[in-house]
Design a protein around this motif. Structure first.
Motif, short mmCIF file in Angstrom:
data_model
loop_
_atom_site.label_atom_id
_atom_site.label_comp_id
_atom_site.label_asym_id
_atom_site.label_seq_id
_atom_site.Cartn_x
_atom_site.Cartn_y
_atom_site.Cartn_z
N ALA A 241 -61.11 80.94 91.67
CA ALA A 241 -60.14 81.77 90.95
C ALA A 241 -60.79 83.08 90.49
CB ALA A 241 -59.58 81.00 89.76
N TRP A 242 -62.00 82.98 89.94
CA TRP A 242 -62.71 84.18 89.48
C TRP A 242 -63.00 85.12 90.65
CZ3 TRP A 242 -67.86 85.76 90.47
CH2 TRP A 242 -68.28 86.87 89.73
N LYS A 243 -63.47 84.58 91.74
CA LYS A 243 -63.77 85.41 92.91
C LYS A 243 -62.50 86.10 93.42
CE LYS A 243 -67.88 83.03 94.72
NZ LYS A 243 -68.42 82.21 95.83
N GLY A 244 -61.39 85.36 93.39
CA GLY A 244 -60.13 85.95 93.82
C GLY A 244 -59.70 87.09 92.92
N PHE A 245 -59.89 86.90 91.61
CA PHE A 245 -59.53 87.96 90.65
C PHE A 245 -60.39 89.19 90.84
CE2 PHE A 245 -60.19 90.24 86.72
CZ PHE A 245 -58.90 90.44 86.26
N VAL A 246 -61.70 88.98 90.95
CA VAL A 246 -62.62 90.11 91.09
C VAL A 246 -62.40 90.83 92.42
CG1 VAL A 246 -65.06 90.78 91.27
CG2 VAL A 246 -64.34 89.09 89.57
N SER A 247 -62.10 90.09 93.48
CA SER A 247 -61.83 90.72 94.78
C SER A 247 -60.62 91.63 94.69
CB SER A 247 -61.60 89.64 95.84
OG SER A 247 -62.76 88.88 96.07
N ALA A 248 -59.60 91.21 93.94
CA ALA A 248 -58.39 92.00 93.78
C ALA A 248 -58.56 93.11 92.75
CB ALA A 248 -57.22 91.10 93.38
N ASN A 249 -59.52 92.92 91.82
CA ASN A 249 -59.75 93.90 90.75
C ASN A 249 -61.25 94.20 90.65
OD1 ASN A 249 -56.88 93.71 89.29
ND2 ASN A 249 -57.58 91.62 89.70
N PRO A 250 -61.83 94.85 91.65
CA PRO A 250 -63.29 95.04 91.71
C PRO A 250 -63.88 95.84 90.55
CG PRO A 250 -62.17 96.39 93.35
CD PRO A 250 -61.14 95.46 92.81
N ASN A 251 -63.07 96.62 89.87
CA ASN A 251 -63.59 97.40 88.75
C ASN A 251 -63.39 96.72 87.39
OD1 ASN A 251 -64.43 99.64 90.36
ND2 ASN A 251 -62.30 100.28 90.54
N ALA A 252 -62.80 95.53 87.42
CA ALA A 252 -62.57 94.80 86.17
C ALA A 252 -63.87 94.22 85.64
CB ALA A 252 -61.55 93.69 86.40
#
Length: 377
Positions: A241-252
């Protein structure tokens, strides 16, 4: 930006041994969220024989054990397992007492303020009375109650704003831990949605350093590996889930945390019929070798057979990867057997080493992709 790891671990001997045997290359990339466990009846009995103030005696010894591992290092300290109304013989609240002891012993302490406890007047006053050294700061931990309150943003904002005002820190200067907890029954899509919603809300309120923690390892090994004396893999949904979030929001700026190799609700009491097992962390999952009851044939001696299962698998990273991996190889060769505390140390040591490397490699890849994409625009 997202390369730092925040494992939630208990302040117990197994975890101490795990971190004591980590190189600085690993320790520099992780900050443990150390939960102070409640004193057991046996521990209280021992402390009461040695001191007229058994609670403070126990906490003093616990602080010394923590400092023996983390002196000069930064840790996040949480005392939420203790009742909010509990005080030591001297009238101190547990978080303040432990934080003061640890700081005096050379540990860089970042105390956790519990959102769910903020409605208690005495708790608020105790937090307000705490004095931190330069370089130390409070950390807010948001649990299930806080996540529900986020639906009413004005109400949620009023509480976190009051926390920030009370401790005298701007939202932008404080870490926030979003603790989703046990996610064994949640689909990855729902975990990602919780990450997305909570991150958006906290960013809108001025927070800049946000940590997500969760655990998909079940509270009993039977739920992970159905058959005794067998092995299986299971997914770490919080990592995906974290990897998916970061992939979609790389600057977060959303950092990763988990509960190591324990379920958040697992008991510290060793059950007489517990299964001997090895929880070996792999990319996005666990490879688990399960034996049978410790009261059955071979007892803890099963660990030697289970270690061989790990070593002979495609997942084993080699004895040089971590202290835990070296211990697994030694056990597979019949050099020792171990016990419950010892295997928590071994499993945790490998887990923290593996997850730290996994996060660093993933974050580096995302950063390179983002940089390449920006350069091509």
């Amino acid at each position: 930006m997202n390369q730092h790891y925040y494992p939630v671990v208990r302040a117990k001997q197994g975890e101490f041994d795990a971190f004591k045997n980590m190189p600085n290359t690993v320790l520099n990339r992780c900050t443990p969220i150390l939960e102070i466990p409640k004193i057991s009846a046996k521990e209280y009995e021992v402390a009461a024989r040695k001191s007229d103030t058994p609670y403070e005696y126990w906490m003093d010894n616990k602080a010394k054990k923590i400092a023996a591992v983390f002196k000069g290092k930064s840790i996040i300290v949480d005392a939420s397992q203790w009742p909010v109304s509990f005080t030591t013989e001297g009238g101190s609240q547990v978080l303040g007492h432990m934080s003061s002891l640890l700081s005096s012993l050379g540990v860089i302490v970042n105390p956790v303020v519990g959102y769910a406890r903020w409605d208690d007047a005495q708790y608020r006053q105790d937090i307000k009375n705490m004095t931190l050294k330069p370089g130390e700061n409070f950390c807010i931990r948001l649990d299930e109650i806080a996540l529900e309150d986020m639906a009413d943003v004005e109400h949620f904002e009023s509480i976190v704003e009051d926390i920030c005002i009370t401790i005298g820190v701007e939202a932008s200067d404080i870490k926030v831990v979003v603790d989703i907890g046990d996610v064994t029954k949640l689909p990855i899509s729902e975990i990602t949605e919780i990450m997305d919603d909570s991150y958006s809300t906290l960013i809108s309120l001025g927070f800049e350093t946000i940590i997500i923690t969760a655990s998909s390892i079940p509270d009993s090994i039977e739920k992970a590996v159905k058959e005794r004396d067998s092995s299986d893999t299971m997914v770490r949904k919080e990592m995906l889930a974290w990897k998916g979030f970061v992939s979609a929001n790389p600057n977060a700026n959303l950092s990763f945390g988990d509960y190591g190799i324990r379920n958040p609700r697992s008991s510290d009491i060793i059950a007489p019929d517990m299964n001997v097992k090895i929880r070996y962390t792999i990319e996005n999952g666990f490879f688990i070798a399960r034996g049978h009851s410790v009261r059955g044939i071979d007892g803890y001696g099963q660990s030697q057979k289970l270690s061989k299962v790990i070593v002979d698998s495609k997942h084993y990273l080699g004895s040089s990867f971590s202290w835990g991996d070296k211990k697994i190889l030694d056990c597979s060769k019949g050099l020792f057997v171990g016990n419950s505390t010892g295997w928590i140390a071994i499993d945790t040591n490998h887990h923290v080493s593996a997850v730290t490397a996994e996060i660093f490699e993933f974050a580096t890849t995302i950063a390179a992709q983002t940089s390449k994409s920006g350069a091509s625009v």
